[in-house]
Write an enzyme that holds these catalytic residues in place. Structure first.
Site, PDB file in Angstrom:
ATOM      1  N   THR A 116      10.826   0.941 -21.801  1.00 28.75           N
ATOM      2  CA  THR A 116      10.188  -0.375 -21.732  1.00 28.75           C
ATOM      3  C   THR A 116       8.715  -0.335 -22.133  1.00 28.75           C
ATOM      4  OG1 THR A 116       9.521  -2.076 -20.137  1.00 28.75           O
ATOM      5  CG2 THR A 116       9.851   0.114 -19.258  1.00 28.75           C
ATOM      6  N   ASP A 117       8.200  -1.491 -22.535  1.00 31.64           N
ATOM      7  CA  ASP A 117       6.759  -1.587 -22.856  1.00 31.64           C
ATOM      8  C   ASP A 117       5.895  -1.488 -21.596  1.00 31.64           C
ATOM      9  OD1 ASP A 117       7.360  -4.085 -21.725  1.00 31.64           O
ATOM     10  OD2 ASP A 117       6.598  -5.265 -23.408  1.00 31.64           O
ATOM     11  N   GLU A 118       6.530  -1.660 -20.420  1.00 33.11           N
ATOM     12  CA  GLU A 118       5.741  -1.672 -19.178  1.00 33.11           C
ATOM     13  C   GLU A 118       5.138  -0.326 -18.830  1.00 33.11           C
ATOM     14  OE1 GLU A 118       7.400  -3.523 -15.818  1.00 33.11           O
ATOM     15  OE2 GLU A 118       8.355  -5.101 -16.967  1.00 33.11           O
ATOM     16  N   TYR A 143       8.845   0.168 -10.485  1.00 37.71           N
ATOM     17  CA  TYR A 143       9.808   0.165 -11.602  1.00 37.71           C
ATOM     18  C   TYR A 143       9.201   0.819 -12.840  1.00 37.71           C
ATOM     19  CZ  TYR A 143      11.970  -1.515 -15.890  1.00 37.71           C
ATOM     20  OH  TYR A 143      12.505  -1.577 -17.161  1.00 37.71           O
ATOM     21  N   LYS A 147      10.145   4.360 -14.861  1.00 37.84           N
ATOM     22  CA  LYS A 147      10.521   4.439 -16.279  1.00 37.84           C
ATOM     23  C   LYS A 147       9.561   5.378 -17.022  1.00 37.84           C
ATOM     24  CE  LYS A 147      13.326   2.529 -18.267  1.00 37.84           C
ATOM     25  NZ  LYS A 147      14.774   2.859 -18.506  1.00 37.84           N
ATOM     26  N   ARG A 207       4.439 -12.533 -22.039  1.00 37.93           N
ATOM     27  CA  ARG A 207       5.445 -11.519 -22.344  1.00 37.93           C
ATOM     28  C   ARG A 207       5.787 -11.633 -23.828  1.00 37.93           C
ATOM     29  NH1 ARG A 207       3.588 -10.203 -18.267  1.00 37.93           N
ATOM     30  NH2 ARG A 207       4.595  -9.591 -16.314  1.00 37.93           N
TER      31      ARG A 207
HETATM   32  P1  NAD Z   1      20.424  -4.347 -15.873  1.00 38.46           P
HETATM   33  O1  NAD Z   1      19.819  -4.230 -14.522  1.00 38.46           O
HETATM   34  O2  NAD Z   1      20.972  -5.640 -16.335  1.00 38.46           O
HETATM   35  O3  NAD Z   1      21.608  -3.270 -16.031  1.00 38.46           O
HETATM   36  C1  NAD Z   1      21.511  -1.964 -15.534  1.00 38.46           C
HETATM   37  C2  NAD Z   1      22.921  -1.365 -15.494  1.00 38.46           C
HETATM   38  O4  NAD Z   1      22.802  -0.008 -15.017  1.00 38.46           O
HETATM   39  C3  NAD Z   1      23.861  -2.095 -14.531  1.00 38.46           C
HETATM   40  O5  NAD Z   1      25.119  -2.281 -15.121  1.00 38.46           O
HETATM   41  C4  NAD Z   1      23.965  -1.141 -13.343  1.00 38.46           C
HETATM   42  O6  NAD Z   1      25.204  -1.230 -12.653  1.00 38.46           O
HETATM   43  C5  NAD Z   1      23.793   0.210 -14.032  1.00 38.46           C
HETATM   44  N1  NAD Z   1      23.304   1.258 -13.101  1.00 38.46           N
HETATM   45  C6  NAD Z   1      22.286   1.160 -12.218  1.00 38.46           C
HETATM   46  N2  NAD Z   1      22.160   2.316 -11.537  1.00 38.46           N
HETATM   47  C7  NAD Z   1      23.115   3.160 -12.018  1.00 38.46           C
HETATM   48  C8  NAD Z   1      23.478   4.489 -11.728  1.00 38.46           C
HETATM   49  N3  NAD Z   1      22.838   5.205 -10.788  1.00 38.46           N
HETATM   50  N4  NAD Z   1      24.502   5.042 -12.410  1.00 38.46           N
HETATM   51  C9  NAD Z   1      25.172   4.330 -13.365  1.00 38.46           C
HETATM   52  N5  NAD Z   1      24.875   3.063 -13.665  1.00 38.46           N
HETATM   53  C10 NAD Z   1      23.854   2.477 -13.014  1.00 38.46           C
HETATM   54  O7  NAD Z   1      19.303  -3.801 -16.860  1.00 38.46           O
HETATM   55  P2  NAD Z   1      18.975  -4.226 -18.366  1.00 38.46           P
HETATM   56  O8  NAD Z   1      18.027  -5.357 -18.346  1.00 38.46           O
HETATM   57  O9  NAD Z   1      20.237  -4.309 -19.118  1.00 38.46           O
HETATM   58  O10 NAD Z   1      18.151  -2.927 -18.833  1.00 38.46           O
HETATM   59  C11 NAD Z   1      18.817  -1.820 -19.427  1.00 38.46           C
HETATM   60  C12 NAD Z   1      17.782  -0.765 -19.799  1.00 38.46           C
HETATM   61  O11 NAD Z   1      16.843  -1.305 -20.712  1.00 38.46           O
HETATM   62  C13 NAD Z   1      16.955  -0.247 -18.607  1.00 38.46           C
HETATM   63  O12 NAD Z   1      16.765   1.147 -18.783  1.00 38.46           O
HETATM   64  C14 NAD Z   1      15.635  -0.996 -18.724  1.00 38.46           C
HETATM   65  O13 NAD Z   1      14.586  -0.235 -18.182  1.00 38.46           O
HETATM   66  C15 NAD Z   1      15.519  -1.115 -20.233  1.00 38.46           C
HETATM   67  N6  NAD Z   1      14.735  -2.258 -20.723  1.00 38.46           N
HETATM   68  C16 NAD Z   1      15.002  -3.515 -20.272  1.00 38.46           C
HETATM   69  C17 NAD Z   1      14.294  -4.598 -20.803  1.00 38.46           C
HETATM   70  C18 NAD Z   1      14.582  -6.022 -20.347  1.00 38.46           C
HETATM   71  O14 NAD Z   1      13.854  -6.929 -20.723  1.00 38.46           O
HETATM   72  N7  NAD Z   1      15.621  -6.278 -19.581  1.00 38.46           N
HETATM   73  C19 NAD Z   1      13.294  -4.378 -21.754  1.00 38.46           C
HETATM   74  C20 NAD Z   1      13.034  -3.073 -22.161  1.00 38.46           C
HETATM   75  C21 NAD Z   1      13.765  -2.012 -21.659  1.00 38.46           C
HETATM   76  O1  DAU Z   2       8.730  -5.826 -20.556  1.00 39.69           O
HETATM   77  C1  DAU Z   2      10.002  -5.296 -20.404  1.00 39.69           C
HETATM   78  C2  DAU Z   2      10.500  -5.560 -19.003  1.00 39.69           C
HETATM   79  O2  DAU Z   2      10.796  -6.957 -18.942  1.00 39.69           O
HETATM   80  C3  DAU Z   2      11.717  -4.734 -18.625  1.00 39.69           C
HETATM   81  O3  DAU Z   2      11.355  -3.369 -18.595  1.00 39.69           O
HETATM   82  C4  DAU Z   2      12.253  -5.153 -17.246  1.00 39.69           C
HETATM   83  O4  DAU Z   2      13.460  -4.460 -16.971  1.00 39.69           O
HETATM   84  C5  DAU Z   2      12.522  -6.649 -17.281  1.00 39.69           C
HETATM   85  O5  DAU Z   2      12.931  -7.087 -15.987  1.00 39.69           O
HETATM   86  C6  DAU Z   2      11.272  -7.416 -17.699  1.00 39.69           C
HETATM   87  O6  DAU Z   2      10.229  -7.299 -16.703  1.00 39.69           O
HETATM   88  P1  DAU Z   2       9.343  -8.576 -16.240  1.00 39.69           P
HETATM   89  O7  DAU Z   2       8.864  -8.300 -14.874  1.00 39.69           O
HETATM   90  O8  DAU Z   2       8.350  -8.928 -17.289  1.00 39.69           O
HETATM   91  O9  DAU Z   2      10.505  -9.723 -16.275  1.00 39.69           O
HETATM   92  P2  DAU Z   2      10.885 -10.922 -15.276  1.00 39.69           P
HETATM   93  O10 DAU Z   2      12.002 -11.649 -15.933  1.00 39.69           O
HETATM   94  O11 DAU Z   2      11.083 -10.460 -13.883  1.00 39.69           O
HETATM   95  O12 DAU Z   2       9.582 -11.823 -15.316  1.00 39.69           O
HETATM   96  C7  DAU Z   2       9.029 -12.278 -16.535  1.00 39.69           C
HETATM   97  C8  DAU Z   2       7.751 -13.036 -16.231  1.00 39.69           C
HETATM   98  O13 DAU Z   2       8.079 -14.256 -15.563  1.00 39.69           O
HETATM   99  C9  DAU Z   2       6.813 -12.291 -15.296  1.00 39.69           C
HETATM  100  O14 DAU Z   2       5.480 -12.540 -15.702  1.00 39.69           O
HETATM  101  C10 DAU Z   2       7.088 -12.899 -13.923  1.00 39.69           C
HETATM  102  C11 DAU Z   2       7.464 -14.334 -14.252  1.00 39.69           C
HETATM  103  N1  DAU Z   2       8.450 -14.998 -13.369  1.00 39.69           N
HETATM  104  C12 DAU Z   2       9.590 -14.311 -13.048  1.00 39.69           C
HETATM  105  C13 DAU Z   2      10.557 -14.918 -12.256  1.00 39.69           C
HETATM  106  C14 DAU Z   2      11.828 -14.179 -11.866  1.00 39.69           C
HETATM  107  C15 DAU Z   2       8.246 -16.312 -12.949  1.00 39.69           C
HETATM  108  O15 DAU Z   2       7.215 -16.931 -13.259  1.00 39.69           O
HETATM  109  N2  DAU Z   2       9.216 -16.919 -12.196  1.00 39.69           N
HETATM  110  C16 DAU Z   2      10.369 -16.277 -11.822  1.00 39.69           C
HETATM  111  O16 DAU Z   2      11.218 -16.893 -11.145  1.00 39.69           O
END
Ligand code: NAD
Ligand code: DAU
Length: 327
Positions: A116-118, A143, A147, A207
């Protein structure tokens, strides 16, 4: 191909894309099916499914022994949850990655690590800066720190043991199958469910939104043409819209303009993320298909509207957890 976390949001979309783009590739998913994983996310796919935990070294070893490549998505992924209880983030994101690396080392298997970019921390709102692949790590939340730790482990295994790895760091994804705890699907399902959309604090945070298919197309490009040992930033240059503007756009697209409420802010809230993905664009020729957030949101709103049964059962629980925190 072994896909970890393939029943989650990005992993399930990835498996579907692989079936379309690389039909000869045999995919096995390992997923623990935590609250964020859903077996139905893979309905209709040909993938083999193993219900298991990536920290289970014996299970992981047996699966890695039969694979040519690991694509590692599995993680605890929600910042807000990590503020409440960091423990599963340490176990899955750090220990789970360690277990995979050891199995990959033993069987000499290539591993692509999805990150992730975080890990870079945050940027000042309004500043012209972006994250590059060489920006120093400065994670803010449990989190993002977990990562960041996993990224360091992956690179250490490449340098010390010669493991073939690639790493990608991507910005905020949106699209079908995203858990309704996350910002965009939470607001869409709030409106569909007759609830008021919720904005943390003033909503000035920025974001760098990318459609999940564009993220996954970049991962395919890295798998096919990336260089071992390299890291690639992924982002779609959507850096001009803050959370308030996103929620206003969702309200407008769903016919309730301006009807949202401000709720308690996230402690330690990262202010701005912005990815410089020029290495990926220039070296691998990748470019995003979704260049306009409005169009991507319309597609995403349509998906949640048509898949009420997919999210409805989780809605009350998610909202009562948020309500208990004033969010
Ligand atoms: P998600 O939470 O939707 O899915 C995570 C999956 O991993 C789920 O199916 C869960 O059951 C599985 N999991 C959790 N713990 C586990 C374990 N111990 N063993 C096996 N499976 C397990 O997450 P996502 O949003 O799909 O993110 C996927 C990946 O991408 C993560 O590594 C996250 O850090 C990365 N990522 C997410 C975003 C985003 O915006 N969502 C952006 C950049 C990177
Ligand atoms: O940047 C990549 C990351 O993006 C991934 O690594 C994470 O897995 C993914 O969850 C996401 O993280 P954020 O914390 O940025 O995403 P989230 O959807 O939780 O929140 C996005 C923005 O919106 C953040 O600034 C918080 C705000 N927010 C979130 C929720 C749930 C609100 O204002 N209201 C809300 O109800």
């Amino acid at each position: 191909m072994l896909v970890t976390g393939g029943a989650g949001f990005i992993g399930a979309n990835f498996v579907r894309l692989v079936e379309k783009q690389w039909p000869k590739c045999q995919v096995t998913v390992i997923d623990k099916l935590t609250y964020a994983g859903n077996r139905d996310n893979l309905a209709g796919t040909q993938t083999a499914f193993v219900h298991g935990d990536i920290t289970d070294a014996a299970l992981v070893d047996s699966l890695v022994a039969q694979t040519d490549v690991i694509v590692h998505f599995a993680a605890e992924s929600h910042n807000d949850n990590s503020l409440h209880d960091p423990s599963p983030f340490i176990t899955t994101n750090i220990m789970g990655t360690y277990v995979l690396l050891e199995a990959a080392r033993k069987h000499s298997v290539y591993l692509h690590h999805v990150s992730t970019d975080e890990v870079f921390g945050d940027l000042e709102i309004g500043a012209p800066t972006t994250f590059t692949e060489t920006t120093a790590y400065a994670p803010s939340s449990p989190y993002s720190a977990s990562k960041a730790s996993s990224d360091h482990l992956v690179r250490a295994w490449a340098r010390s043991f010669g493991l073939q790895v690639t790493v990608s760091n991507c910005s905020n994804n949106y699209g079908p199958y995203q858990h309704i705890e996350k910002f965009i699907p939470r607001q869409i399902t709030n409106i569909l469910d007759g609830r008021t959309p919720k904005l943390y604090g003033t909503g000035e945070q920025v974001r760098d939104w990318i459609h999940v298919d564009d993220h996954n197309l970049a991962v395919l490009e890295i798998l096919a043409h990336g260089e071992f040992g390299e890291t690639y930033n992924i982002g779609a240059d959507q850096q001009d819209i803050n959370n308030r503007e996103v929620i206003e756009l969702i309200c407008e697209l769903m016919g309730i303009p301006g009807q949202y409420e401000h709720v308690a802010d996230r402690p330690g809230h990262d202010q701005r993320y912005a990815m410089d993905a020029s290495k990926l664009r220039e070296q691998l020729g990748w470019q995003p298909q979704y260049t306009n957030l409005r169009d991507g949101l319309k597609q995403t709103i349509a998906w949640y509207t048509e898949h009420t049964a997919w999210w409805k059962t989780a809605k009350d629980d998610v909202e009562s957890t948020y309500a208990a925190k004033g969010q």
